[in-house]
Write a protein that holds these residues in place. Structure first.
Motif, short mmCIF file in Angstrom:
data_model
loop_
_atom_site.label_atom_id
_atom_site.label_comp_id
_atom_site.label_asym_id
_atom_site.label_seq_id
_atom_site.Cartn_x
_atom_site.Cartn_y
_atom_site.Cartn_z
N GLU A 52 -16.77 -17.38 -18.43
CA GLU A 52 -18.05 -16.98 -19.03
C GLU A 52 -19.20 -17.19 -18.05
O GLU A 52 -20.11 -16.36 -17.99
N THR A 55 -19.01 -14.35 -15.46
CA THR A 55 -19.36 -13.08 -16.09
C THR A 55 -20.85 -13.01 -16.36
O THR A 55 -21.49 -12.00 -16.09
N GLY A 56 -21.40 -14.09 -16.86
CA GLY A 56 -22.83 -14.13 -17.17
C GLY A 56 -23.70 -14.00 -15.94
O GLY A 56 -24.76 -13.40 -15.97
N SER A 57 -23.24 -14.53 -14.83
CA SER A 57 -24.04 -14.47 -13.60
C SER A 57 -24.09 -13.07 -13.02
O SER A 57 -24.97 -12.74 -12.26
N SER A 59 -23.96 -10.22 -15.03
CA SER A 59 -24.35 -9.23 -16.03
C SER A 59 -25.65 -8.51 -15.72
O SER A 59 -25.83 -7.38 -16.12
#
Length: 62
Positions: A52, A55-57, A59
């Motif tokens: 996560e 992935t968040g970094s 987006s």
């Protein structure tokens, strides 16, 4: 589970599990000889958090 088993379950390399341990993300629950033993639920939780985070970094990037 051993380092190799943890890597297989998490879908990462043995080196990655060792890095998680070294960085404090994952802590062995026991030692068997010179092997670290991990709990499956802890390995999967760290894998989820790391996935996560990566992935968040990404987006906001194109």
């Amino acid at each position: 589970m051993t380092t190799a088993e943890a890597a297989e379950i998490a879908g990462v390399t043995i080196a990655c599990i060792r890095q998680w341990d070294h960085r404090g993300y994952l802590t062995p629950m026991a030692h068997q000889g010179n092997r670290n033993l991990y709990r499956e639920d802890h390995v999967l939780e760290v894998e989820r958090i790391r996935r996560e985070a990566s992935t968040g970094s990404r987006s906001g990037r194109k």
